[in-house]
Scaffold this motif. Structure first.
Motif, PDB file in Angstrom:
ATOM      1  N   TRP A  58       0.843  -1.193   0.000  1.00  0.00           N
ATOM      2  CA  TRP A  58       0.000   0.000   0.000  1.00  0.00           C
ATOM      3  C   TRP A  58       0.877   1.242   0.000  1.00  0.00           C
ATOM      4  CZ3 TRP A  58       0.050   3.813   3.766  1.00  0.00           C
ATOM      5  CH2 TRP A  58       0.728   3.495   4.949  1.00  0.00           C
ATOM      6  N   GLU A  59       0.283   2.339  -0.449  1.00  0.00           N
ATOM      7  CA  GLU A  59       0.923   3.652  -0.380  1.00  0.00           C
ATOM      8  C   GLU A  59      -0.163   4.711  -0.394  1.00  0.00           C
ATOM      9  OE1 GLU A  59       2.664   5.220  -4.287  1.00  0.00           O
ATOM     10  OE2 GLU A  59       2.692   3.043  -4.589  1.00  0.00           O
ATOM     11  N   MET A  60       0.173   5.890   0.087  1.00  0.00           N
ATOM     12  CA  MET A  60      -0.756   7.011   0.036  1.00  0.00           C
ATOM     13  C   MET A  60      -0.192   8.067  -0.894  1.00  0.00           C
ATOM     14  SD  MET A  60      -2.233   7.403   3.887  1.00  0.00           S
ATOM     15  CE  MET A  60      -3.345   8.708   3.422  1.00  0.00           C
ATOM     16  N   ARG A  61      -1.060   8.573  -1.757  1.00  0.00           N
ATOM     17  CA  ARG A  61      -0.724   9.689  -2.644  1.00  0.00           C
ATOM     18  C   ARG A  61      -1.822  10.724  -2.503  1.00  0.00           C
ATOM     19  NH1 ARG A  61       0.512   6.664  -8.192  1.00  0.00           N
ATOM     20  NH2 ARG A  61       2.144   5.277  -7.442  1.00  0.00           N
ATOM     21  N   ARG A  62      -1.449  11.849  -1.951  1.00  0.00           N
ATOM     22  CA  ARG A  62      -2.411  12.930  -1.688  1.00  0.00           C
ATOM     23  C   ARG A  62      -3.598  12.383  -0.917  1.00  0.00           C
ATOM     24  NH1 ARG A  62      -1.682  15.537  -7.485  1.00  0.00           N
ATOM     25  NH2 ARG A  62       0.370  16.451  -7.131  1.00  0.00           N
ATOM     26  N   ASN A  63      -4.794  12.369  -1.516  1.00  0.00           N
ATOM     27  CA  ASN A  63      -5.982  11.894  -0.807  1.00  0.00           C
ATOM     28  C   ASN A  63      -6.399  10.499  -1.253  1.00  0.00           C
ATOM     29  OD1 ASN A  63      -6.856  12.656  -3.380  1.00  0.00           O
ATOM     30  ND2 ASN A  63      -8.889  13.195  -2.645  1.00  0.00           N
ATOM     31  N   ALA A  64      -5.453   9.693  -1.707  1.00  0.00           N
ATOM     32  CA  ALA A  64      -5.779   8.351  -2.194  1.00  0.00           C
ATOM     33  C   ALA A  64      -4.947   7.285  -1.484  1.00  0.00           C
ATOM     34  CB  ALA A  64      -5.551   8.258  -3.692  1.00  0.00           C
ATOM     35  N   LEU A  65      -5.610   6.178  -1.189  1.00  0.00           N
ATOM     36  CA  LEU A  65      -4.946   4.983  -0.683  1.00  0.00           C
ATOM     37  C   LEU A  65      -4.832   4.028  -1.865  1.00  0.00           C
ATOM     38  CD1 LEU A  65      -3.878   3.062   1.518  1.00  0.00           C
ATOM     39  CD2 LEU A  65      -6.263   2.419   1.938  1.00  0.00           C
ATOM     40  N   ILE A  66      -3.627   3.614  -2.164  1.00  0.00           N
ATOM     41  CA  ILE A  66      -3.397   2.718  -3.292  1.00  0.00           C
ATOM     42  C   ILE A  66      -2.983   1.361  -2.748  1.00  0.00           C
ATOM     43  CG2 ILE A  66      -2.030   2.319  -5.375  1.00  0.00           C
ATOM     44  CD1 ILE A  66      -1.790   5.510  -5.361  1.00  0.00           C
ATOM     45  N   LEU A  67      -3.789   0.358  -3.052  1.00  0.00           N
ATOM     46  CA  LEU A  67      -3.532  -1.018  -2.625  1.00  0.00           C
ATOM     47  C   LEU A  67      -3.166  -1.840  -3.849  1.00  0.00           C
ATOM     48  CD1 LEU A  67      -6.611  -1.291  -0.282  1.00  0.00           C
ATOM     49  CD2 LEU A  67      -4.235  -1.439   0.474  1.00  0.00           C
ATOM     50  N   LYS A  68      -2.048  -2.545  -3.757  1.00  0.00           N
ATOM     51  CA  LYS A  68      -1.600  -3.381  -4.872  1.00  0.00           C
ATOM     52  C   LYS A  68      -1.553  -4.835  -4.422  1.00  0.00           C
ATOM     53  CE  LYS A  68       1.211   0.301  -6.802  1.00  0.00           C
ATOM     54  NZ  LYS A  68       2.550   0.742  -7.153  1.00  0.00           N
ATOM     55  N   GLY A  69      -1.767  -5.734  -5.381  1.00  0.00           N
ATOM     56  CA  GLY A  69      -1.721  -7.139  -5.023  1.00  0.00           C
ATOM     57  C   GLY A  69      -1.932  -8.060  -6.204  1.00  0.00           C
ATOM     58  N   LYS A  70      -2.393  -9.258  -5.884  1.00  0.00           N
ATOM     59  CA  LYS A  70      -2.617 -10.306  -6.876  1.00  0.00           C
ATOM     60  C   LYS A  70      -4.090 -10.708  -6.868  1.00  0.00           C
ATOM     61  CE  LYS A  70       1.864 -11.085  -7.602  1.00  0.00           C
ATOM     62  NZ  LYS A  70       2.499 -10.728  -8.836  1.00  0.00           N
ATOM     63  N   GLU A  71      -4.629 -10.934  -8.051  1.00  0.00           N
ATOM     64  CA  GLU A  71      -5.991 -11.433  -8.209  1.00  0.00           C
ATOM     65  C   GLU A  71      -5.901 -12.864  -8.718  1.00  0.00           C
ATOM     66  OE1 GLU A  71     -10.034 -10.653 -10.833  1.00  0.00           O
ATOM     67  OE2 GLU A  71      -8.317  -9.331 -11.094  1.00  0.00           O
ATOM     68  N   PHE A  72      -6.593 -13.762  -8.043  1.00  0.00           N
ATOM     69  CA  PHE A  72      -6.614 -15.178  -8.417  1.00  0.00           C
ATOM     70  C   PHE A  72      -7.969 -15.480  -9.042  1.00  0.00           C
ATOM     71  CE2 PHE A  72      -3.654 -14.531  -5.011  1.00  0.00           C
ATOM     72  CZ  PHE A  72      -2.555 -15.278  -5.384  1.00  0.00           C
TER      73      PHE A  72
END
Length: 109
Positions: A58-72
């Protein structure tokens, strides 16, 4: 120049606070099952009760939470990135918007 310095100061003061508030385990009720995610230190993320999507960072950019991962899905694995616009964040509640849909989470730890 003064406005730019004030903007930097406000971001330093409140940006760090928002980042501290986001660290923890966030859940929402989805048809009687608590689902959500965990934001840990060093940008590590985890998924709560969702076998299809597995967050790993995860990371925050300004007013956004960005979640990264894998989709199965269909015996295949895909990289994905969710961008959640933060509408409200404090030490107990998180309200986000994604694709016009609002979701409210509460912190359990």
């Amino acid at each position: 120049v003064i406005i730019a310095l004030l903007a930097i100061l406000v971001n330093a003061l409140f940006g760090g606070s928002r980042k501290r508030d986001i660290i923890g385990t966030w859940v929402t009720d989805a048809d009687g099952i608590e689902t959500g995610f965990q934001c840990g230190n060093q940008g590590i993320a985890a998924t709560i009760n969702n076998a299809t999507y597995q967050y790993n960072s995860w990371e925050m950019r300004r007013n956004a939470l960005i979640l990264k991962g894998k989709e199965f899905r269909n015996r295949r694995v895909y990289d994905f990135c969710d961008t959640l616009v933060i509408k409200r964040l404090n030490s107990k509640q998180l309200t986000v918007e994604q694709n016009g849909e609002t979701t409210e989470y509460h912190k359990i730890r």
